[in-house]
Motif scaffolding. Structure first.
Motif, PDB file in Angstrom:
ATOM      1  N   ALA A  29       4.761   2.395 -33.149  1.00 48.24           N
ATOM      2  CA  ALA A  29       6.117   1.872 -33.280  1.00 48.24           C
ATOM      3  C   ALA A  29       6.187   0.378 -32.991  1.00 48.24           C
ATOM      4  CB  ALA A  29       7.062   2.632 -32.350  1.00 48.24           C
ATOM      5  N   GLY A  30       6.732  -0.350 -33.943  1.00 51.65           N
ATOM      6  CA  GLY A  30       6.975  -1.776 -33.759  1.00 51.65           C
ATOM      7  C   GLY A  30       5.791  -2.684 -33.980  1.00 51.65           C
ATOM      8  N   LEU A  31       4.588  -2.136 -34.155  1.00 48.97           N
ATOM      9  CA  LEU A  31       3.416  -2.982 -34.394  1.00 48.97           C
ATOM     10  C   LEU A  31       3.454  -3.559 -35.804  1.00 48.97           C
ATOM     11  CD1 LEU A  31       0.436  -0.963 -32.829  1.00 48.97           C
ATOM     12  CD2 LEU A  31       1.465  -3.070 -31.934  1.00 48.97           C
ATOM     13  N   LYS A  32       3.246  -4.859 -35.903  1.00 49.41           N
ATOM     14  CA  LYS A  32       3.122  -5.490 -37.222  1.00 49.41           C
ATOM     15  C   LYS A  32       1.674  -5.305 -37.685  1.00 49.41           C
ATOM     16  CE  LYS A  32       4.591  -9.338 -35.497  1.00 49.41           C
ATOM     17  NZ  LYS A  32       4.893 -10.784 -35.354  1.00 49.41           N
ATOM     18  N   MET A  33       1.505  -4.484 -38.722  1.00 47.53           N
ATOM     19  CA  MET A  33       0.171  -4.096 -39.167  1.00 47.53           C
ATOM     20  C   MET A  33      -0.105  -4.648 -40.559  1.00 47.53           C
ATOM     21  SD  MET A  33      -1.168  -2.108 -36.733  1.00 47.53           S
ATOM     22  CE  MET A  33      -2.330  -0.945 -37.450  1.00 47.53           C
ATOM     23  N   ARG A  34      -1.204  -5.385 -40.675  1.00 45.03           N
ATOM     24  CA  ARG A  34      -1.615  -5.827 -42.007  1.00 45.03           C
ATOM     25  C   ARG A  34      -2.068  -4.638 -42.834  1.00 45.03           C
ATOM     26  NH1 ARG A  34      -6.518  -5.647 -45.497  1.00 45.03           N
ATOM     27  NH2 ARG A  34      -5.891  -7.027 -47.209  1.00 45.03           N
ATOM     28  N   THR A  35      -1.626  -4.612 -44.087  1.00 43.88           N
ATOM     29  CA  THR A  35      -2.180  -3.685 -45.065  1.00 43.88           C
ATOM     30  C   THR A  35      -2.581  -4.491 -46.296  1.00 43.88           C
ATOM     31  OG1 THR A  35      -0.184  -3.219 -46.354  1.00 43.88           O
ATOM     32  CG2 THR A  35      -0.505  -1.932 -44.328  1.00 43.88           C
ATOM     33  N   PRO A  36      -3.488  -3.963 -47.100  1.00 43.51           N
ATOM     34  CA  PRO A  36      -3.702  -4.598 -48.398  1.00 43.51           C
ATOM     35  C   PRO A  36      -2.444  -4.419 -49.238  1.00 43.51           C
ATOM     36  CG  PRO A  36      -4.830  -2.484 -48.295  1.00 43.51           C
ATOM     37  CD  PRO A  36      -4.282  -2.738 -46.924  1.00 43.51           C
ATOM     38  N   PRO A  37      -2.267  -5.229 -50.267  1.00 42.86           N
ATOM     39  CA  PRO A  37      -1.079  -5.086 -51.122  1.00 42.86           C
ATOM     40  C   PRO A  37      -1.203  -3.885 -52.064  1.00 42.86           C
ATOM     41  CG  PRO A  37      -2.440  -6.912 -51.869  1.00 42.86           C
ATOM     42  CD  PRO A  37      -3.070  -6.417 -50.611  1.00 42.86           C
ATOM     43  N   ILE A  38      -1.339  -2.722 -51.469  1.00 47.81           N
ATOM     44  CA  ILE A  38      -1.495  -1.465 -52.200  1.00 47.81           C
ATOM     45  C   ILE A  38      -0.374  -0.536 -51.735  1.00 47.81           C
ATOM     46  CG2 ILE A  38      -3.000   0.549 -52.552  1.00 47.81           C
ATOM     47  CD1 ILE A  38      -5.392  -1.329 -52.124  1.00 47.81           C
ATOM     48  N   PRO A  39       0.499  -0.086 -52.632  1.00 49.97           N
ATOM     49  CA  PRO A  39       1.688   0.666 -52.227  1.00 49.97           C
ATOM     50  C   PRO A  39       1.401   1.875 -51.350  1.00 49.97           C
ATOM     51  CG  PRO A  39       1.912  -0.028 -54.506  1.00 49.97           C
ATOM     52  CD  PRO A  39       0.516  -0.400 -54.080  1.00 49.97           C
ATOM     53  N   VAL A  40       0.323   2.622 -51.610  1.00 48.29           N
ATOM     54  CA  VAL A  40       0.031   3.804 -50.799  1.00 48.29           C
ATOM     55  C   VAL A  40      -0.186   3.413 -49.336  1.00 48.29           C
ATOM     56  CG1 VAL A  40      -1.642   5.635 -50.365  1.00 48.29           C
ATOM     57  CG2 VAL A  40      -0.925   5.185 -52.689  1.00 48.29           C
ATOM     58  N   ALA A  41      -0.931   2.350 -49.102  1.00 43.55           N
ATOM     59  CA  ALA A  41      -1.195   1.909 -47.736  1.00 43.55           C
ATOM     60  C   ALA A  41       0.083   1.422 -47.065  1.00 43.55           C
ATOM     61  CB  ALA A  41      -2.249   0.809 -47.735  1.00 43.55           C
ATOM     62  N   ILE A  42       0.873   0.646 -47.775  1.00 47.82           N
ATOM     63  CA  ILE A  42       2.120   0.115 -47.218  1.00 47.82           C
ATOM     64  C   ILE A  42       3.057   1.254 -46.826  1.00 47.82           C
ATOM     65  CG2 ILE A  42       4.196  -1.222 -47.768  1.00 47.82           C
ATOM     66  CD1 ILE A  42       2.373  -2.869 -49.712  1.00 47.82           C
ATOM     67  N   GLU A  43       3.234   2.209 -47.721  1.00 47.67           N
ATOM     68  CA  GLU A  43       4.151   3.319 -47.469  1.00 47.67           C
ATOM     69  C   GLU A  43       3.657   4.206 -46.321  1.00 47.67           C
ATOM     70  OE1 GLU A  43       7.749   5.202 -48.083  1.00 47.67           O
ATOM     71  OE2 GLU A  43       7.005   3.385 -49.062  1.00 47.67           O
ATOM     72  N   THR A  44       2.348   4.407 -46.243  1.00 43.39           N
ATOM     73  CA  THR A  44       1.801   5.249 -45.175  1.00 43.39           C
ATOM     74  C   THR A  44       2.001   4.607 -43.812  1.00 43.39           C
ATOM     75  OG1 THR A  44       0.146   6.191 -46.676  1.00 43.39           O
ATOM     76  CG2 THR A  44      -0.273   6.399 -44.324  1.00 43.39           C
ATOM     77  N   ILE A  45       1.686   3.339 -43.689  1.00 48.40           N
ATOM     78  CA  ILE A  45       1.845   2.663 -42.398  1.00 48.40           C
ATOM     79  C   ILE A  45       3.309   2.638 -41.982  1.00 48.40           C
ATOM     80  CG2 ILE A  45       1.651   0.411 -41.254  1.00 48.40           C
ATOM     81  CD1 ILE A  45      -0.979   1.988 -41.459  1.00 48.40           C
ATOM     82  N   LYS A  46       4.206   2.448 -42.937  1.00 51.04           N
ATOM     83  CA  LYS A  46       5.640   2.472 -42.623  1.00 51.04           C
ATOM     84  C   LYS A  46       6.064   3.865 -42.160  1.00 51.04           C
ATOM     85  CE  LYS A  46       8.632   2.177 -46.035  1.00 51.04           C
ATOM     86  NZ  LYS A  46       9.433   1.594 -47.138  1.00 51.04           N
ATOM     87  N   THR A  47       5.572   4.893 -42.833  1.00 56.56           N
ATOM     88  CA  THR A  47       5.914   6.266 -42.465  1.00 56.56           C
ATOM     89  C   THR A  47       5.407   6.623 -41.074  1.00 56.56           C
ATOM     90  OG1 THR A  47       5.904   6.946 -44.793  1.00 56.56           O
ATOM     91  CG2 THR A  47       5.645   8.687 -43.163  1.00 56.56           C
ATOM     92  N   LEU A  48       4.285   6.032 -40.674  1.00 60.43           N
ATOM     93  CA  LEU A  48       3.728   6.300 -39.350  1.00 60.43           C
ATOM     94  C   LEU A  48       4.421   5.496 -38.250  1.00 60.43           C
ATOM     95  CD1 LEU A  48      -0.091   6.496 -40.187  1.00 60.43           C
ATOM     96  CD2 LEU A  48       1.484   8.396 -39.742  1.00 60.43           C
TER      97      LEU A  48
END
Length: 316
Positions: free
Chosen positions: A153-172
């Motif tokens: 919660a609240g951690l700013k996490m780098r992801t590659p610009p790949i929608p699956v990764a972005i959506e997963t990290i947001k969901t977590l």
């Protein structure tokens, strides 16, 4: 000499064809080692009628721009996970908690689902000549070990610009920040992001560990280094040259699969030596949260494709 003679009598003019290959991994990475093996293999097999020039470390651009450049023919081959310019559906293979190990990934890639994904290239002018493991991804950050989902919660996490990764990290529960590969080190170092979800070899090779304190081993997602070529360029080769290129790619892929599997234990040990605090994550509570990700991408990529990948992964 036999190879050289074969190509001389089978082909075009005597001037050699050069294939430009670009990727974002560092000069001392496993990917670069694989590409140099591919170069040597192709040049030997064609008797020098096909040369390979390898550009590492994002020299010709980050993953997205390289994929676009291969499509327009200004670069001949590229590697990377950002393949929206080919077909966004190829990222279906990176849905979260889909695979438990490399052997299962490879079984799926070598089967009907892998063939279906590779077949998405030609319509856009690409040919997929291989799939090298980017590998399994885990959580790193500079604040605290990640043990349970609440720790995200609240951690700013780098992801590659790949929608699956972005959506997963947001969901977590974290705050995903899509940052190109070449900008990750400075983003971690400057505190633009607190952490990342890297593949371990990339994390080590690119020295991202210098700006992180905690590594939480989760293997939450496997990602591909899609290896693709400009189809028109491949089609311009003689049949024998084309065969030499595709066979060299297959040999390189086979070598790389073994090399990356063997390297993981060593990389974790080296990261511990660098001072990272490493913990194993019980992934069950995390995996229980990602149903919405599958729902989103069933709509985005097609429910039948997502089901086919999940079924294949389950049987592998």
């Amino acid at each position: 000499m036999a190879a050289a003679s074969t190509f001389a009598i089978s082909g075009r003019a005597s001037a050699a064809t050069t294939l430009k290959v670009a990727h974002s991994s560092p000069e001392d990475s496993l990917i670069q080692k694989a590409m140099l093996m591919f170069k040597a293999d192709v040049e030997k097999a064609t008797g020098g009628s096909v040369k390979v020039s390898v550009f590492a470390n994002g020299l010709l651009g980050d993953e997205g721009p390289v994929a676009e450049a291969v499509g327009d023919g200004s670069i001949d081959m590229g590697l990377g996970g950002v393949v929206d310019s080919i077909d966004p559906r190829m990222s279906v293979i990176s849905l979260p908690f889909l695979f438990s190990g490399f052997s299962k990934v490879h079984a799926v890639l070598d089967g009907p689902v892998g063939a279906q994904l590779k077949a998405m290239g030609p319509a856009k002018g690409y040919e997929i000549i291989g799939v090298l493991d980017s590998g399994f991804r885990s959580f790193t950050n500079s604040k605290k070990p990640i043990v349970k989902p609440e720790d995200m919660a609240g951690l700013k996490m780098r992801t590659p610009p790949i929608p699956v990764a972005i959506e997963t990290i947001k969901t977590l529960g974290a705050l995903p920040q899509a940052i190109p590969y070449g900008e990750v080190y400075t983003s971690l170092q400057s505190g633009v992001v607190d952490g990342a979800e890297p593949e371990l070899r990339d994390f080590f090779d690119a020295k991202w560990y210098e700006a992180q304190k905690y590594l939480s081993l989760s293997n939450y997602m496997w990602m591909a280094n899609w290896w693709y070529a400009n189809k028109a360029k491949l089609d311009s080769l003689t049949p024998a040259e084309r065969q030499a290129v595709t066979e060299a790619a297959a040999r390189t892929q086979a070598w790389y699969r073994t090399a990356i599997m063997e390297s993981y234990a060593g990389v974790i040990a080296k990261l511990k030596e660098k001072g990272l605090k490493v913990n194993e994550v019980d992934t069950a509570p995390f995996a229980a949260m990602v149903g919405p990700v599958y729902e989103t991408f069933s709509k985005e990529y097609g429910a039948d494709l997502v089901k086919a990948v999940r079924d294949a992964a389950g049987k592998a």
